[in-house]
Motif scaffolding. Structure first.
Motif, PDB file in Angstrom:
ATOM      1  N   GLN A 161       0.840  -1.184   0.000  1.00 27.35           N
ATOM      2  CA  GLN A 161       0.000   0.000   0.000  1.00 27.35           C
ATOM      3  C   GLN A 161       0.882   1.244   0.000  1.00 27.35           C
ATOM      4  O   GLN A 161       2.008   1.221   0.497  1.00 27.35           O
ATOM      5  CB  GLN A 161      -0.904   0.017   1.232  1.00 27.35           C
ATOM      6  CG  GLN A 161      -1.928  -1.095   1.285  1.00 27.35           C
ATOM      7  CD  GLN A 161      -2.715  -1.043   2.585  1.00 27.35           C
ATOM      8  OE1 GLN A 161      -2.149  -1.146   3.660  1.00 27.35           O
ATOM      9  NE2 GLN A 161      -4.025  -0.875   2.474  1.00 27.35           N
ATOM     10  N   THR A 181      -6.065  11.438  -2.869  1.00 28.80           N
ATOM     11  CA  THR A 181      -6.446  10.054  -2.586  1.00 28.80           C
ATOM     12  C   THR A 181      -7.778   9.696  -3.213  1.00 28.80           C
ATOM     13  O   THR A 181      -7.927   8.636  -3.847  1.00 28.80           O
ATOM     14  CB  THR A 181      -6.505   9.824  -1.063  1.00 28.80           C
ATOM     15  OG1 THR A 181      -5.228  10.122  -0.489  1.00 28.80           O
ATOM     16  CG2 THR A 181      -6.867   8.386  -0.730  1.00 28.80           C
ATOM     17  N   GLU A 182      -8.754  10.556  -3.035  1.00 34.59           N
ATOM     18  CA  GLU A 182     -10.084  10.275  -3.584  1.00 34.59           C
ATOM     19  C   GLU A 182     -10.059  10.224  -5.114  1.00 34.59           C
ATOM     20  O   GLU A 182     -10.754   9.398  -5.731  1.00 34.59           O
ATOM     21  CB  GLU A 182     -11.077  11.321  -3.091  1.00 34.59           C
ATOM     22  CG  GLU A 182     -11.401  11.185  -1.602  1.00 34.59           C
ATOM     23  CD  GLU A 182     -12.388  12.229  -1.110  1.00 34.59           C
ATOM     24  OE1 GLU A 182     -13.047  11.975  -0.085  1.00 34.59           O
ATOM     25  OE2 GLU A 182     -12.491  13.305  -1.750  1.00 34.59           O
ATOM     26  N   LYS A 185      -8.504   6.878  -6.139  1.00 36.37           N
ATOM     27  CA  LYS A 185      -9.439   5.768  -5.932  1.00 36.37           C
ATOM     28  C   LYS A 185     -10.544   5.795  -6.983  1.00 36.37           C
ATOM     29  O   LYS A 185     -10.985   4.735  -7.450  1.00 36.37           O
ATOM     30  CB  LYS A 185     -10.009   5.824  -4.521  1.00 36.37           C
ATOM     31  CG  LYS A 185      -8.989   5.426  -3.453  1.00 36.37           C
ATOM     32  CD  LYS A 185      -9.612   5.290  -2.076  1.00 36.37           C
ATOM     33  CE  LYS A 185      -8.576   4.771  -1.067  1.00 36.37           C
ATOM     34  NZ  LYS A 185      -9.135   4.573   0.283  1.00 36.37           N
ATOM     35  N   LYS A 190      -6.345   1.108  -6.008  1.00 34.29           N
ATOM     36  CA  LYS A 190      -6.834   0.548  -4.751  1.00 34.29           C
ATOM     37  C   LYS A 190      -5.813   0.601  -3.612  1.00 34.29           C
ATOM     38  O   LYS A 190      -6.197   0.538  -2.436  1.00 34.29           O
ATOM     39  CB  LYS A 190      -7.287  -0.894  -4.965  1.00 34.29           C
ATOM     40  CG  LYS A 190      -8.442  -1.032  -5.949  1.00 34.29           C
ATOM     41  CD  LYS A 190      -8.850  -2.486  -6.131  1.00 34.29           C
ATOM     42  CE  LYS A 190     -10.007  -2.608  -7.110  1.00 34.29           C
ATOM     43  NZ  LYS A 190     -10.414  -4.031  -7.311  1.00 34.29           N
ATOM     44  N   HIS A 218      -9.676   6.484   4.637  1.00 33.16           N
ATOM     45  CA  HIS A 218      -8.461   6.335   3.836  1.00 33.16           C
ATOM     46  C   HIS A 218      -7.207   6.154   4.675  1.00 33.16           C
ATOM     47  O   HIS A 218      -6.119   5.971   4.123  1.00 33.16           O
ATOM     48  CB  HIS A 218      -8.275   7.577   2.941  1.00 33.16           C
ATOM     49  CG  HIS A 218      -9.506   7.958   2.181  1.00 33.16           C
ATOM     50  ND1 HIS A 218     -10.000   7.221   1.121  1.00 33.16           N
ATOM     51  CD2 HIS A 218     -10.380   9.003   2.348  1.00 33.16           C
ATOM     52  CE1 HIS A 218     -11.098   7.780   0.648  1.00 33.16           C
ATOM     53  NE2 HIS A 218     -11.360   8.871   1.375  1.00 33.16           N
TER      54      HIS A 218
END
Length: 226
Positions: A161, A181-182, A185, A190, A218
């Motif tokens: 990750q 981050t959003e 995604k 992922k 998150h």
């Protein structure tokens, strides 16, 4: 799995949390099994080597470790991971370059060789916080998305990750890390998350109660300092 990092005066620690609900309940959040050492490599006045460091952690009852190395420690990487395995210490995280360069590739091959899958902690962009206008903000988000996307894609085959780590500047603002981050995604990435360091976020305290719930889905790790 989100986690929390707690920086103490004598030994910085990471606090590993199995689930978001555990973070919210917090009944056993400071249990010894949730703690992981952090930042103990470059700031160790005793200059311990890999074997001494892993033995110290085992003696303290700590079972998780986040590796914050410097250039001079690179030749010790294999020794570090061998010592962790010998002393039953999990490599939870790894301070990682901000691009897929030779050093990053070398680290990924190291993980493959040792069969480990640490979180990769990477600083967000250190550019000035103030933005000119909406177009400037969108451009910054787009550039960070492009940068982290390449790292995430490189890290995914190794089971790692990627965590956006706040270390000052524009990228250190939680709203900006959240936007990056959003967006990633939404693009199907992922293995992206956020590592939030409160030591670097003292300026966020007045709005942390509003920001933290948005970060929670998150979060890979939260750093606390006492």
């Amino acid at each position: 799995m989100p986690s929390i990092v707690m920086s103490l005066r004598f030994l910085p620690l990471a606090l590993f949390v199995a689930t978001v609900s555990q973070l919210l309940a917090a009944d056993n959040i400071y249990d010894q099994s949730n703690l992981a050492a952090w930042c103990i490599v470059p700031f160790d006045s005793a200059k311990r080597g890999p074997e001494e460091r892993a033995a110290m952690l085992e003696k303290m009852g700590l079972t998780k470790f986040v590796y914050d190395y410097r250039k001079e420690h690179i030749p010790q990487w294999d020794d570090e991971l061998n010592a962790l395995k010998k002393h039953h210490i999990e490599l939870l995280g790894w301070w990682f370059p901000g691009a897929v360069n030779e050093e990053a590739t070398r680290a990924l091959e190291l993980f493959k060789r040792h069969g480990v899958h640490p979180q990769l902690w990477i600083s967000g962009a250190g550019s000035p916080i103030a933005v000119k206008d909406e177009a400037d903000q969108k451009d910054r988000v787009a550039k960070e998305v492009a940068r982290f996307k390449l790292i995430c894609e490189a890290a995914a085959p190794y089971g790692c990750q990627v965590g956006i780590y706040n270390h000052g500047g524009w990228g250190g603002e939680p709203e900006n890390a959240l936007a990056v981050t959003e967006t990633l995604k939404a693009q199907g990435i992922k293995n992206i998350g956020i590592v939030y360091n409160l030591h670097h976020g003292h300026g966020h305290l007045d709005r942390l109660a509003q920001v933290l719930p948005k970060l929670l889905p998150h979060l890979l790790c939260v750093n606390l300092n006492g």
